[in-house]
Scaffold this motif. Structure first.
Motif, PDB file in Angstrom:
ATOM      1  N   ARG A  35       5.898 -12.987   2.685  1.00  0.00           N
ATOM      2  CA  ARG A  35       6.626 -11.800   2.232  1.00  0.00           C
ATOM      3  C   ARG A  35       5.777 -11.002   1.252  1.00  0.00           C
ATOM      4  NH1 ARG A  35      12.308 -14.801   0.550  1.00  0.00           N
ATOM      5  NH2 ARG A  35      12.940 -15.465   2.641  1.00  0.00           N
ATOM      6  N   ILE A  36       5.888  -9.692   1.319  1.00  0.00           N
ATOM      7  CA  ILE A  36       5.272  -8.804   0.333  1.00  0.00           C
ATOM      8  C   ILE A  36       6.397  -8.020  -0.326  1.00  0.00           C
ATOM      9  CG2 ILE A  36       3.741  -6.840  -0.050  1.00  0.00           C
ATOM     10  CD1 ILE A  36       2.090  -7.744   2.331  1.00  0.00           C
ATOM     11  N   TYR A  37       6.613  -8.270  -1.611  1.00  0.00           N
ATOM     12  CA  TYR A  37       7.684  -7.604  -2.350  1.00  0.00           C
ATOM     13  C   TYR A  37       7.153  -6.314  -2.964  1.00  0.00           C
ATOM     14  CZ  TYR A  37      10.231 -12.021  -1.963  1.00  0.00           C
ATOM     15  OH  TYR A  37      10.870 -13.137  -1.491  1.00  0.00           O
ATOM     16  N   LEU A  38       7.896  -5.228  -2.765  1.00  0.00           N
ATOM     17  CA  LEU A  38       7.522  -3.909  -3.243  1.00  0.00           C
ATOM     18  C   LEU A  38       8.685  -3.273  -3.996  1.00  0.00           C
ATOM     19  CD1 LEU A  38       5.914  -2.753   0.109  1.00  0.00           C
ATOM     20  CD2 LEU A  38       4.641  -3.171  -1.997  1.00  0.00           C
ATOM     21  N   PRO A  39       8.432  -2.205  -4.780  1.00  0.00           N
ATOM     22  CA  PRO A  39       9.525  -1.520  -5.469  1.00  0.00           C
ATOM     23  C   PRO A  39      10.483  -0.896  -4.458  1.00  0.00           C
ATOM     24  CG  PRO A  39       7.392  -0.875  -6.369  1.00  0.00           C
ATOM     25  CD  PRO A  39       7.120  -1.637  -5.107  1.00  0.00           C
ATOM     26  N   PRO A  40      11.631  -0.398  -4.917  1.00  0.00           N
ATOM     27  CA  PRO A  40      12.630   0.163  -3.998  1.00  0.00           C
ATOM     28  C   PRO A  40      12.073   1.271  -3.122  1.00  0.00           C
ATOM     29  CG  PRO A  40      13.547  -0.108  -6.189  1.00  0.00           C
ATOM     30  CD  PRO A  40      12.088  -0.379  -6.308  1.00  0.00           C
ATOM     31  N   ALA A  41      12.498   1.291  -1.875  1.00  0.00           N
ATOM     32  CA  ALA A  41      12.029   2.306  -0.925  1.00  0.00           C
ATOM     33  C   ALA A  41      12.595   3.682  -1.237  1.00  0.00           C
ATOM     34  CB  ALA A  41      12.423   1.903   0.497  1.00  0.00           C
ATOM     35  N   SER A  42      13.492   3.770  -2.207  1.00  0.00           N
ATOM     36  CA  SER A  42      14.101   5.059  -2.534  1.00  0.00           C
ATOM     37  C   SER A  42      13.238   5.900  -3.460  1.00  0.00           C
ATOM     38  CB  SER A  42      15.460   4.829  -3.218  1.00  0.00           C
ATOM     39  OG  SER A  42      15.299   4.065  -4.403  1.00  0.00           O
ATOM     40  N   ILE A  43      12.044   5.383  -3.820  1.00  0.00           N
ATOM     41  CA  ILE A  43      11.138   6.183  -4.648  1.00  0.00           C
ATOM     42  C   ILE A  43      10.899   7.518  -3.949  1.00  0.00           C
ATOM     43  CG2 ILE A  43       8.751   6.356  -5.483  1.00  0.00           C
ATOM     44  CD1 ILE A  43       8.783   3.415  -5.999  1.00  0.00           C
ATOM     45  N   PRO A  44      11.013   8.646  -4.670  1.00  0.00           N
ATOM     46  CA  PRO A  44      10.875   9.974  -4.027  1.00  0.00           C
ATOM     47  C   PRO A  44       9.589  10.074  -3.206  1.00  0.00           C
ATOM     48  CG  PRO A  44      11.616  10.203  -6.296  1.00  0.00           C
ATOM     49  CD  PRO A  44      11.304   8.751  -6.101  1.00  0.00           C
ATOM     50  N   GLY A  45       9.758  10.430  -1.935  1.00  0.00           N
ATOM     51  CA  GLY A  45       8.593  10.583  -1.064  1.00  0.00           C
ATOM     52  C   GLY A  45       8.103   9.276  -0.497  1.00  0.00           C
ATOM     53  N   GLY A  46       8.074   8.257  -1.311  1.00  0.00           N
ATOM     54  CA  GLY A  46       7.656   6.937  -0.852  1.00  0.00           C
ATOM     55  C   GLY A  46       6.189   6.828  -0.515  1.00  0.00           C
ATOM     56  N   HIS A  47       5.384   7.865  -0.861  1.00  0.00           N
ATOM     57  CA  HIS A  47       3.974   7.835  -0.489  1.00  0.00           C
ATOM     58  C   HIS A  47       3.255   6.645  -1.113  1.00  0.00           C
ATOM     59  CE1 HIS A  47       4.722  11.672   1.254  1.00  0.00           C
ATOM     60  NE2 HIS A  47       4.834  12.316   0.108  1.00  0.00           N
ATOM     61  N   GLY A  48       3.585   6.351  -2.380  1.00  0.00           N
ATOM     62  CA  GLY A  48       2.902   5.265  -3.072  1.00  0.00           C
ATOM     63  C   GLY A  48       3.194   3.901  -2.481  1.00  0.00           C
ATOM     64  N   LEU A  49       4.346   3.745  -1.822  1.00  0.00           N
ATOM     65  CA  LEU A  49       4.719   2.453  -1.252  1.00  0.00           C
ATOM     66  C   LEU A  49       3.794   2.060  -0.109  1.00  0.00           C
ATOM     67  CD1 LEU A  49       8.615   2.711  -1.246  1.00  0.00           C
ATOM     68  CD2 LEU A  49       7.149   1.498  -2.852  1.00  0.00           C
ATOM     69  N   ARG A  50       3.365   3.006   0.678  1.00  0.00           N
ATOM     70  CA  ARG A  50       2.422   2.690   1.759  1.00  0.00           C
ATOM     71  C   ARG A  50       1.134   2.136   1.167  1.00  0.00           C
ATOM     72  NH1 ARG A  50       1.292   7.970   4.812  1.00  0.00           N
ATOM     73  NH2 ARG A  50       1.291   8.706   2.658  1.00  0.00           N
ATOM     74  N   SER A  51       0.655   2.792   0.119  1.00  0.00           N
ATOM     75  CA  SER A  51      -0.583   2.366  -0.515  1.00  0.00           C
ATOM     76  C   SER A  51      -0.435   0.981  -1.141  1.00  0.00           C
ATOM     77  CB  SER A  51      -0.995   3.386  -1.584  1.00  0.00           C
ATOM     78  OG  SER A  51      -2.223   3.018  -2.172  1.00  0.00           O
ATOM     79  N   MET A  52       0.704   0.730  -1.816  1.00  0.00           N
ATOM     80  CA  MET A  52       0.928  -0.576  -2.440  1.00  0.00           C
ATOM     81  C   MET A  52       0.934  -1.692  -1.401  1.00  0.00           C
ATOM     82  SD  MET A  52       3.902   0.137  -5.230  1.00  0.00           S
ATOM     83  CE  MET A  52       3.833   1.535  -6.336  1.00  0.00           C
ATOM     84  N   ALA A  53       1.595  -1.442  -0.284  1.00  0.00           N
ATOM     85  CA  ALA A  53       1.657  -2.446   0.777  1.00  0.00           C
ATOM     86  C   ALA A  53       0.276  -2.702   1.359  1.00  0.00           C
ATOM     87  CB  ALA A  53       2.616  -1.990   1.874  1.00  0.00           C
ATOM     88  N   LEU A  54      -0.493  -1.645   1.576  1.00  0.00           N
ATOM     89  CA  LEU A  54      -1.841  -1.787   2.132  1.00  0.00           C
ATOM     90  C   LEU A  54      -2.758  -2.521   1.163  1.00  0.00           C
ATOM     91  CD1 LEU A  54      -2.126   1.787   3.645  1.00  0.00           C
ATOM     92  CD2 LEU A  54      -2.099  -0.348   4.955  1.00  0.00           C
ATOM     93  N   GLN A  55      -2.589  -2.262  -0.119  1.00  0.00           N
ATOM     94  CA  GLN A  55      -3.398  -2.965  -1.115  1.00  0.00           C
ATOM     95  C   GLN A  55      -3.091  -4.458  -1.109  1.00  0.00           C
ATOM     96  OE1 GLN A  55      -2.703  -0.985  -4.866  1.00  0.00           O
ATOM     97  NE2 GLN A  55      -3.282   0.993  -4.007  1.00  0.00           N
ATOM     98  N   ALA A  56      -1.817  -4.799  -1.007  1.00  0.00           N
ATOM     99  CA  ALA A  56      -1.437  -6.215  -0.968  1.00  0.00           C
ATOM    100  C   ALA A  56      -2.027  -6.897   0.266  1.00  0.00           C
ATOM    101  CB  ALA A  56       0.091  -6.342  -0.971  1.00  0.00           C
ATOM    102  N   MET A  57      -1.994  -6.214   1.394  1.00  0.00           N
ATOM    103  CA  MET A  57      -2.579  -6.773   2.622  1.00  0.00           C
ATOM    104  C   MET A  57      -4.089  -6.922   2.490  1.00  0.00           C
ATOM    105  SD  MET A  57      -0.611  -4.876   5.749  1.00  0.00           S
ATOM    106  CE  MET A  57       0.345  -3.544   5.051  1.00  0.00           C
ATOM    107  N   ALA A  58      -4.716  -5.989   1.778  1.00  0.00           N
ATOM    108  CA  ALA A  58      -6.176  -6.005   1.647  1.00  0.00           C
ATOM    109  C   ALA A  58      -6.671  -7.267   0.974  1.00  0.00           C
ATOM    110  CB  ALA A  58      -6.641  -4.771   0.871  1.00  0.00           C
TER     111      ALA A  58
END
Length: 479
Positions: free
Chosen positions: A211-234
């Motif tokens: 599992r990869i835990y991230l902040p709530p998906a309701s963050i405006p735009g959600g652009h940063g969530l893609r980057s956070m998830a990709l960083q965790a995978m990296a």
């Protein structure tokens, strides 16, 4: 150190088998043709025996040569003595200036175990990623130099990102949240959005449960969530281990940020977009940003990755705080960035005449601020966009030498200023009439920047409380 450890293990095994046979040093030495004092040096790991002596010892002790040369300690006591010898031979112990402890017969197994335990704790604390402000600045400087030598370009990560993005099914346009989720699933992870992540973390990866835990998906735009998830995978894709130093921590962070940027702005598509824009002489960070659905800062940084290798130009990037302090910077175009005596640029004031600071004075900040700046190193064209966080405002600048301005939108600007920094008469020294009027008549109370005095928090990962992370994982493990 490994060679010394192997000799120590060999010596322990010879002593062990000699003791089992009831032989003294002199008795065994006589059988193999060497003096007892020489044999003592071998048993203490201070002398490497010749092959002929090893064969003789094997025969005299009645053991196979392979058994005699086994890397395993012969018994628990010997294992402790070997570990102690290894610890006392380390640079960490040498720095203490303490005498070595000889584990003779007078030291009980319990006492020896306590001494070894103290060494383990000393090593554990030393290996935690902790850095003083000076160490952090030096590590940042080394990292910036390392990337400048590579033109801010990491081809291996570029290729890895191209492969992973293609495998997600992505074909064109901005990388979607769904495609990021597919990338995670292909690695055996599921993205879970929670609202109780520990304050010091951006994401947490549960390796045990995928599992990869991230902040709530309701963050405006959600652009940063893609980057956070990709960083965790990296971290997984790049085979990262727990960092052994602050410098290693910084390098890992750079690599995961680079990977995320490569995925959000894939090399092939980005180079095609930028090359076309250059051909038409309309290069602009704004357009690059909008084409791939990322932040202005991410697009500007990505341009520095690709500019030299694929667009045949040198350039610089700046992120400057509202007070004029340089927060982040990169250059391979020779622009004279402010630096302290260690070469560190972080926290240094940028010239007040540069676009990175002039942009704060603009009333209309909806578009980029364009400017030519004459410096002691030459003339540069810059494009600056301002922004604001909850804490303060900042500016993002991308710039190139004068001859490359022709490829960018905004090159027609008539704004041109002169900067003589680091000459203090440029913008650091007050005008003479003001100095005469106020020198000795003012006493400002400076705001203390606590991070200047404090070391970075210790821990396996700087600033992260392991206890909070483990408590979080435990709370979510059964959900």
């Amino acid at each position: 150190m490994q060679a010394a450890t192997d000799l120590t293990t060999l010596g322990q095994r010879i002593r062990h088998f000699r003791g089992e046979r009831g032989l003294t040093l002199d008795q065994l030495g006589e059988q193999v043709g060497i003096a007892g004092s020489q044999l003592s040096l071998i048993e203490n790991g201070k002398r490497e025996p010749k092959l002929s002596v090893l064969h003789a010892l094997s025969a005299a002790l009645g053991v196979d040569l392979a058994e005699l040369l086994s890397p395993e300690p012969p018994n628990p006591r010997a294992a402790l003595e070997i570990e102690l010898a290894r610890a006392q031979a380390s640079p960490l112990y040498a720095m203490l200036g303490l005498p070595a402890v000889r584990p003779g017969k007078g030291i009980s197994d319990e006492a020896l175990e306590s001494i070894v335990g103290l060494h383990r704790e000393l090593q554990r604390r030393a290996s935690e990623a902790i850095a003083t402000p000076e160490e952090a600045r030096r590590a940042n400087t080394e990292l910036r130099t390392r990337m400048r030598e590579r033109d801010n370009y990491l081809p291996d990560i570029e290729e890895l990102a191209e492969q992973r993005v293609a495998a997600s099914g992505h074909r064109q346009g901005a990388l979607t949240h769904r495609e990021v989720s597919v990338m995670a699933e292909q690695l055996g992870f599921r993205l879970i959005y929670v609202d109780d992540l520990p304050d010091a973390t951006r994401s947490i990866t549960d390796l045990a449960n995928g599992r990869i835990y991230l902040p709530p998906a309701s963050i405006p735009g959600g652009h940063g969530l893609r980057s956070m998830a990709l960083q965790a995978m990296a971290h997984r894709l790049l085979g990262h281990e727990r960092p052994g130093s602050y410098a290693e921590f910084l390098w890992q962070r750079l690599e995961i940020n680079y990977f995320a940027a490569c995925c959000l702005m894939p090399r092939e598509a980005s180079v095609k977009f930028l090359t076309e824009a250059k051909r038409e002489k309309r290069l602009a960070v704004e357009d690059f940003r909008d084409a791939f659905g990322v932040t202005h800062e991410a697009a500007a940084l990505r341009l520095t990755n690709l500019g030299t290798s694929h667009l045949d130009m040198t350039l610089h990037f700046l992120r400057v705080n509202g007070d004029g302090a340089l927060q982040k910077g990169y250059e391979n175009d020779g622009i004279p960035l402010p630096a302290d005596v260690t070469g560190s640029i972080e926290g240094q004031w940028v010239c007040k005449k540069w676009s990175a600071r002039n942009a704060f004075d603009r009333t209309n900040r909806t578009t980029e601020n364009y400017q030519y700046t004459d410096t002691p190193a030459g003339t540069y064209w810059c494009a600056t966009q301002t922004g604001r966080t909850d804490a303060a405002e900042f500016s993002i600048t991308i710039g190139v030498p004068f001859q490359d301005a022709k490829w960018f939108r905004g090159r027609e600007t008539t704004v041109r200023v002169e900067s003589r920094c680091p000459d203090v008469t440029c913008c650091r020294r007050a005008p003479e009439e003001l100095s005469d009027r106020w020198d000795g008549r003012a006493w400002p109370s400076a705001r203390l920047h606590a991070h200047v005095l404090s070391p970075l928090p210790s821990g396996r990962f700087p600033g992260v409380d392991d206890a909070e992370v483990y408590a979080f994982l435990e709370a979510h493990a059964e959900q």
